[in-house]
Design an enzyme around this catalytic site. Sequence first.
Site: not given
Length: 353
Positions: A45, A214, A216, A241-242, A245, A283, A285-286, A322, A324
């Site tokens: 990530s 992941g 971006g 996480c990603l 989204q 972790n 940023g979006y 996360h 985990e």
Amino acid sequence: MSDAYLALETGDVVEATARAPGMARGELVFTTAYTGYEESLTDPSYEAQVLTFAYPLIGNYGVRPERTESDRVHPSAVVARELTDDVADWLRTEGVPAVDGIDTRDLVLDIRDGGAMQVGIAAGPDASPATARAQLADCPRLSARTEIGAHVSVDTAETHGNGDTTVALVDCGAKRSIIDAFVARGATVHRLPYDATPADIAAVDPDLLFISNGPGDPANFDAAEHLVDEYIGTVPIAGICLGQQIVARALGGDTEKMDFGHRGVNQPVLDHDSGRVVMTTQNHGYTVADPGDLTVTQVNVNDGTPEALDSAPLDVLTRQYHPEANPGPHDTRGFFDDVLAMADASYTPATAD
């Protein structure tokens, strides 16, 4: 040791000490985690980002390969107040520029107050303010890195474990410990490339479709979004996480970039149903701006952003944090039991890690 320079988007140039030479550029972010630097540095990530450690000393318990989350270091460069020789040597071997000898508190405050910014780094005998500025001038925004998934995903399918529940894990930059968490609970995990097709999913006949974490902008993962759209209502779907989204976008929602994101191991999350607050590893940023067809069931205590999206009718469970950990607290590892139970009503959860 030799000169190093950081050229910030604010126009400032910060002088530092080079610990691993090279030129780099990326989005400057920070983590407040005080342990777990091995896991953080190998977390996919962080691809295309320059990772600043807020904690002043990084490396005080060495470097252990068994603690890594992938096969390489992912940040474009590393910034710290002080790096031990073990970590500096590791980063040098990996070809990742690293600098220390600066007050990272100033950088953290700059990012907190002004938002994540682009940075150019020059470290080593040929470094100068001009070479650092040249790196900054060539630095694309994270949202412009449309092929970032190709840099962090497997190229071909892999199989892990040999259990009764089959998980199709779409690898958008998955941490190794996510796969381990499923395998430890009796699942077979088919790790598929980030651009897997519906036919690829059908070939493994999964009980659960899982979209991984992941790097971006989630808007750049069209293939994974299409998979969610294709299989919603047919196969239970989960994500981290990603992955949260991407699932939200596929189900009518939207995402947005945060000012400076959440990166650390002590992010408090409130569960609406129980009223319980748990500490989590994060972790990203979006964030999800609109959950679409999903219900927000957990939120970040600090800023109210969605931390969990659920839908019982659609068989969807996602988490922004996360569960985990690795590094971080284990308060929420039961998420893996929940999604496997959703995938298989007869599934008996294994003992928690």
